[in-house]
Design an enzyme around this catalytic site. Structure first.
Site, PDB file in Angstrom:
ATOM      1  N   TYR A   1      43.705  35.307  53.569  1.00 32.40           N
ATOM      2  CA  TYR A   1      42.913  34.477  52.661  1.00 32.40           C
ATOM      3  C   TYR A   1      41.993  35.342  51.808  1.00 32.40           C
ATOM      4  CZ  TYR A   1      39.653  30.884  51.055  1.00 32.40           C
ATOM      5  OH  TYR A   1      38.860  30.059  50.288  1.00 32.40           O
TER       6      TYR A   1
ATOM      7  N   SER B   1      36.504  32.539  45.961  1.00 31.72           N
ATOM      8  CA  SER B   1      35.815  32.272  47.222  1.00 31.72           C
ATOM      9  C   SER B   1      34.824  33.384  47.479  1.00 31.72           C
ATOM     10  CB  SER B   1      36.818  32.206  48.379  1.00 31.72           C
ATOM     11  OG  SER B   1      36.164  32.238  49.634  1.00 31.72           O
TER      12      SER B   1
END
Length: 229
Positions: free
Chosen positions: A121, A108
């Site tokens: 995250y 990501s």
């Protein structure tokens, strides 16, 4: 975990290819060692080997480092990191015996450019990037390539939930939050079609990148903070 969704995708592939044996699908928990091993055994039994692994399972539960629960923290690392390691471990054993292969991770933009309220995250995705590079070093002598892609603002159910949750946390409309995502990338685009990420994964998985390992492809419209250094 979405067995029905996987089976529907496999059926669509079979219809479009005209080959009922072109794809198989089954439900498995990526965080479970035994279920992961069984998935690979069934794949090898069906197709005779394993050339490509794409790790794409993921969870995201926005919360600050101060407020995130221990259970949520553990879930991020179980799915986003442990799940990738378990899959890559099974794949590398098969690919080493075959003489090579390609492994691709979904990381990501948060791996390079975390945002506030996303501690678990971002930390887990940074670990995914580090795992990919580490495995590239270890598996290169076995002719196994390991690369990853960093995406942002992609039109998926997971991203839609993240945008909604962030808008609610900040007290802004969904439209305002989406516009902020568009403004922050150089091309001013988004949400990005899932196909754009699939194309990046395809490039890294295929022989088109046969001389590339330990690398990253960004699919984010151009984020300065997330550009590889």
């Amino acid at each position: 975990l979405d067995g029905d969704g996987a089976r529907a995708a496999a059926a669509e592939i079979a219809r479009e290819s005209g080959d009922p044996h072109r794809a198989i699908a089954f439900r498995a928990d990526a965080t479970r060692e035994a279920e992961t091993a069984e998935s690979f055994a069934r794949t090898v039994d069906a197709f005779g080997g394993l050339d490509i692994l794409v790790c794409n399972a993921g969870v995201a539960e926005p919360a600050s480092g101060e407020r995130i629960t221990e259970a949520s923290w553990d879930r991020h690392f179980d799915v986003n990191v442990k799940g990738y390691w378990l899959a890559a471990r099974e794949a590398s054993r098969i690919m080493t015996a075959q003489g090579g292969g390609s492994i691709v991770f979904n990381a990501s933009k948060a791996a390079f450019a975390p945002a506030a309220g996303n501690a678990a995250y971002a930390s887990s995705k940074a670990a995914v990037a580090a795992l990919a590079r580490s495995l590239a070093v270890e598996l290169g002598p076995a002719s196994i390539r390991v690369n990853y892609f960093n995406a942002d603002f992609v039109d998926t159910p997971l991203m839609r939930r993240m945008i909604r949750d962030r808008a609610e946390t900040r007290g802004v409309t969904l439209e305002a939050q989406e516009e902020e995502y568009r403004r922050r990338n150089l091309l001013g685009v988004g949400p990005l079609p899932p196909e754009s990420v699939a194309e990046a994964a395809l490039f890294l998985a295929s022989d088109r990148s046969r001389f590339t390992t330990g690398s990253v492809v960004t699919v984010d419209g151009g984020l300065r903070d997330a550009m590889p250094r």
